[in-house]
Design a protein around this motif. Structure first.
Motif, short mmCIF file in Angstrom:
data_model
loop_
_atom_site.label_atom_id
_atom_site.label_comp_id
_atom_site.label_asym_id
_atom_site.label_seq_id
_atom_site.Cartn_x
_atom_site.Cartn_y
_atom_site.Cartn_z
N TRP A 607 0.87 -1.18 0.00
CA TRP A 607 0.00 0.00 0.00
C TRP A 607 0.91 1.24 0.00
CZ3 TRP A 607 -3.82 1.55 4.47
CH2 TRP A 607 -4.68 2.54 4.00
N LEU A 608 0.85 2.01 -1.09
CA LEU A 608 1.79 3.12 -1.33
C LEU A 608 1.14 4.45 -1.00
CD1 LEU A 608 3.35 1.97 -4.74
CD2 LEU A 608 4.10 1.47 -2.40
N SER A 609 1.99 5.37 -0.54
CA SER A 609 1.54 6.75 -0.29
C SER A 609 2.60 7.70 -0.88
CB SER A 609 1.37 7.01 1.22
OG SER A 609 2.60 6.81 1.90
N TYR A 610 2.13 8.90 -1.27
CA TYR A 610 2.98 9.86 -1.99
C TYR A 610 3.02 11.16 -1.20
CZ TYR A 610 2.04 6.61 -5.82
OH TYR A 610 1.91 5.48 -6.59
N GLU A 611 4.20 11.79 -1.22
CA GLU A 611 4.32 13.11 -0.62
C GLU A 611 5.50 13.84 -1.27
OE1 GLU A 611 7.08 12.47 3.28
OE2 GLU A 611 4.98 11.82 3.46
N ILE A 612 5.38 15.20 -1.28
CA ILE A 612 6.43 16.03 -1.90
C ILE A 612 7.36 16.50 -0.79
CG2 ILE A 612 6.91 18.19 -3.11
CD1 ILE A 612 4.28 17.90 -4.55
N GLN A 613 8.64 16.29 -1.03
CA GLN A 613 9.62 16.76 -0.06
C GLN A 613 9.71 18.29 -0.12
OE1 GLN A 613 13.30 14.77 -0.86
NE2 GLN A 613 12.71 12.94 0.34
N PRO A 614 9.82 18.93 1.02
CA PRO A 614 9.89 20.41 1.01
C PRO A 614 11.12 20.88 0.23
CG PRO A 614 9.45 19.56 3.21
CD PRO A 614 9.80 18.39 2.38
N ALA A 615 10.96 22.01 -0.45
CA ALA A 615 12.08 22.59 -1.21
C ALA A 615 13.12 23.15 -0.26
CB ALA A 615 11.55 23.69 -2.15
N ALA A 616 14.34 23.26 -0.78
CA ALA A 616 15.42 23.80 0.02
C ALA A 616 15.16 25.26 0.33
CB ALA A 616 16.75 23.64 -0.69
N GLY A 617 15.43 25.68 1.49
CA GLY A 617 15.22 27.08 1.86
C GLY A 617 13.86 27.33 2.44
#
Length: 806
Positions: A607-617
């Motif tokens: 069971w997969l889940s997706y998330e965006i890693q925060p941008a640098a800064g």
């Protein structure tokens, strides 16, 4: 006519009556004569007296007909109805007349009106009703043995109360070699009746003589009288003591107490005085055994018990006894006493088991002889007659083969698994009055034959084992029980070989031949092999061997050993990066790209889940990603300040423990609407259409997956409830059902789900992968034959439901 005497007070009246009778006497009066035998019965006819006297029957009563007798006894009577004279009571001639030759009864018959008197004479005839009688029934005579022959010894004759021939007597003497009878021949009997000695007497030969003198009359029937003549012969002392018998035979019960009288001996000495006084002794050469058992009284001659008398030791005693008189010199007499010892039931039977054929095969045919038994009893007769019998309810019986010999024979079939040893009790009882018995125990061991195959507790087992196990891991232990014994119960285990795909079963698992432990020979991979089903055979060491099989269902449980794998997202994707052109004019919620990934695991692990890693800064990105869809969309309207090129890192994670992840890069280029209108239109149209289609498909697939999962959970609940509600058999939830067990290598429960990968395709190819999964189960202990199996099953169901609902 004479008148019988009367009391003095009546003399005057009688005289007047006599004068009156004499005055009325008729000249024609006469006399009638009758006769009757003495002892005639009452009512015996004597004569027709009325007719013979010339009287009419009608006038008897009116004229007061009556009969008078001189002796005042009413021996005769007249019937006034028919005028017959008859006997009224017993007539005894000897009482009336004694020894007179003639005996008559004189009657006077009197009638009145006119007065008449008739004289009637009834003669009583003698019958022979009196036997001859001697003065005494016994007469003692003492005659010396020295009297000479022809000596005369007078005797007194008999008398007879009858008369005539009935009183004529003659005599007869019982036969004797010493005496004869001298009978007078004349009626006067001047010479008396006497005995005459025919030959000399010998007191030692006959000291006493008994003769019978019989007197007989000549009447009919003939009557007799007797007298015993006891003759004692006077002795001269010239004889030794003599026993009554030369051999005495007596019987004596064994175990008779001391002082018991056996016999009183009697020896006689024909002499007299001191020469006839006798003393008794055992012979001098009597055996010590007799002297220890018996004693004799020298005066009385009584032999008594003094010691132990045992029939089983001596059955007959022979004792020589001497009788010694007190003469000078003394004289001896001898006799033999034989004592037969009678048996008493004082010995119990004896049992001896002479031979045994043990142990007995349990398949021995009926009639097989197991043992030979000999019985004996030292007693004799019925006391020594012995019967044998066995305890009841055994498959054996006793057969009499010969006197006091028995065979123990098999009567019913044996089964060692039911009874392995029979403790038999053989009882022997004699037939004595107070019967005695003895018992003997015979232990009959039943030898085993291989008639029982090894049996498993249940026909199949279900085993759960985690994948990636180390080679040689213990999976499960099978155990079969054989009801036989020794080699026949020695069980060995082996695999029932078969093919598992392209490979042999023996390349996956092995079983220890003695312990029944099943091992995994290699690491199992759930993604390659979800269920391993095979059979283990159990064989005993009997001849011929017997066996049975059990089925094992080994479910390989999934572990999170596969990280998510990214899929190509379209023509603009290369490797793990996706490039997309996005007009700046798009609004919030515009899908710009989709990240696609799959996981080779199952259930939560896939069971997969997706998330965006925060941008640098820490800059806030205008994009977001769907948690479970992987769709990258705008969060707001793009602004001029937004960078033309956006680099988004999407982290894809599964739900395993620990979770595995992969990173996808999405390159977004922001362009003006005019520059890429055509391209954007085409892309937007495709994206919107695809996006709408994907949303619809995902909704339906999620609904279907939830329905299938719910149906699976309900089925598992119903199945487990049915198993646990059935009666427990050897630790299983239900008979004949697969048992839920845990591999020792895994050590905890793990959920297992039949997973199906549902792939969804669009015009541009596969857009996403959805997994049908079952929630993971918390660890819980279990055992193949645990007594708490039912509780474990309930805990498992509750855990599955709670995890699924969360």
């Amino acid at each position: 006519m004479t008148v019988a005497s009367r009391p003095s007070g009546q003399k005057t009246r009688c005289l007047l009556l006599s004068l009156l009778l004499l005055s009325a006497w008729k000249v024609g009066s006469g006399q009638v004569h009758y006769s009757v035998s003495e002892e005639a019965k009452h009512g015996t006819f004597v004569g027709r007296i009325a007719q013979d006297l010339g009287l009419e029957l009608e006038e008897l009563v009116p004229r007061l007909f009556r009969v008078a007798s001189k002796d005042r006894r009413e021996l005769l009577e007249v019937n006034l109805q028919n005028g017959i004279l008859f006997v009224n009571s017993r007539i005894d001639r000897e009482e009336l007349c004694g020894r007179s030759a003639m005996c008559s009864i004189h009657l006077e018959v009197i009638v009145d009106k006119p007065l008449q008197v008739f004289h009637v004479e009834v003669e009583v005839k003698d019958i022979n009703d009196n036997p001859p009688v001697f003065p005494a029934t016994q007469k003692n005579l003492f005659i010396s043995e020295s009297r000479a022959p022809d000596s005369h010894f007078p005797l007194e004759g008999a008398s007879d109360a009858d008369v005539g021939d009935n009183a004529v007597l003659y005599y007869r003497l019982s036969p004797s070699e010493y005496f004869s009878l001298d009978v007078p021949t004349t009626d006067e009997q001047v010479k008396p009746l006497g005995l005459v000695l025919k030959k000399s007497l010998d007191r030692e030969v006959a000291s006493k003589l008994l003769l019978v003198l019989k007197a007989m009359d000549r009447g009919k029937p003939e009557l007799t009288g007797t007298v015993e003549l006891r003759i004692t012969v006077l002795d001269v002392n010239d004889n030794a003591p003599v026993f009554d018998k030369t051999v005495y035979r007596v019987r004596l019960l064994e175990n008779a107490s001391n002082g018991t009288l056996i016999i009183r001996l009697n020896a006689s000495d024909l002499d007299e005085g001191s020469n006839s006084k006798i003393l008794y002794y055992f012979a001098t050469d009597v055996s010590p055994n007799i002297e220890s058992s018996f004693c004799i009284d020298s005066v009385s001659g009584e032999i008594k018990v003094r010691g132990k008398v045992d029939f089983e030791e001596v059955k007959l005693y022979k004792i020589q006894v001497e009788a010694v008189d007190k003469g000078n010199p003394p004289m001896f007499g001898h006799c033999t006493v034989l004592i037969d010892v009678l048996d008493v039931n004082d010995n119990a039977p004896e049992l001896v088991v002479t031979s045994l054929s043990l142990p007995v095969q349990e398949d021995a045919p009926l009639g097989t002889v197991i043992a030979l038994i000999t019985v004996s009893d030292r007693d004799s007769g019925t006391n020594g007659q012995v019967t044998c019998f066995l305890t009841a309810h055994t498959p054996f019986k006793l057969v009499s083969t010969f006197k006091n010999y028995y065979s123990l024979v098999l009567e019913n079939a044996l089964d060692r698994e039911s009874v392995s040893v029979y403790q038999l009790v053989v009882t022997a009882r004699d037939a004595g009055l107070s019967s005695l018995s003895a018992t003997a125990s015979v232990s009959v061991e039943v030898a085993d034959v291989n008639d029982n195959a090894p049996a498993f507790a249940q026909p199949e087992y279900t085993v759960f084992m985690k994948e990636n196990n180390p080679p040689g891991s213990h999976i499960f232990t099978v155990s079969a029980r054989d009801a036989d014994a020794q080699e026949n119960a020695l069980v060995s285990y082996s695999l029932v070989e078969r093919r598992v795909g392209e490979r042999a079963l023996s390349s996956y698992v092995s079983v220890h031949a003695e312990s029944g432990k099943v091992y995994a020979l290699q690491s199992l991979d759930h993604e390659e092999l979800e269920l391993l089903q095979f059979q283990v055979s159990a064989r005993d060491a009997g001849v011929p061997p017997l066996g049975s099989n059990v089925t094992l269902h080994v479910f390989v449980l999934d572990e999170n050993d596969n990280a998510p794998a990214l899929l190509p997202s379209g023509s603009g994707s290369t490797g793990g990066a996706v490039s997309e052109l996005v007009p700046r004019t798009v609004g919030a919620g515009h899908v710009v790209a989709k990240v696609r990934a799959v996981d080779a695991d199952s259930g939560y692990n896939a069971w997969l889940s997706y998330e965006i890693q925060p941008a640098a800064g820490g800059a806030r990105s205008p994009f977001r990603v769907g948690l479970y869809t992987g769709e990258v969309s705008t969060t707001r309207t793009l602004e001029e300040a937004d960078a033309t090129r956006q680099r988004l890192l999407v982290l894809v994670k599964d739900h395993g423990e620990p979770p595995l992840e992969a990173t996808a890069t999405v390159l977004v280029s922001l362009v003006e609407s005019g520059q890429t209108l055509k391209t954007s239109s085409r892309v937007s149209s495709g994206v919107v259409g695809t996006e709408t289609a994907l949303v619809d498909v995902n909704v339906y697939l999620i609904i279907a997956i939830c329905a299938v999962s719910s149906l699976f959970v309900l089925t598992l609940l119903l199945y487990t409830a049915l198993r646990c509600s059935a009666p427990p058999q050897e630790g299983a939830c239900g008979p004949g059902k697969p048992e839920l067990v845990c591999s020792s290598a895994v050590g905890s429960w793990s959920s297992y789900s039949q997973q199906r990968q549902q792939k969804v395709y669009s015009e541009e190819g596969p857009k996403t992968d959805l997994m049908a999964f079952s929630p993971s189960v918390p660890p819980s202990s279990c055992s193949a034959n645990n007594g708490d199996q039912e509780e474990s099953c309930r805990n498992l169901i509750s855990s599955i439901v709670s995890n699924y609902l969360t």
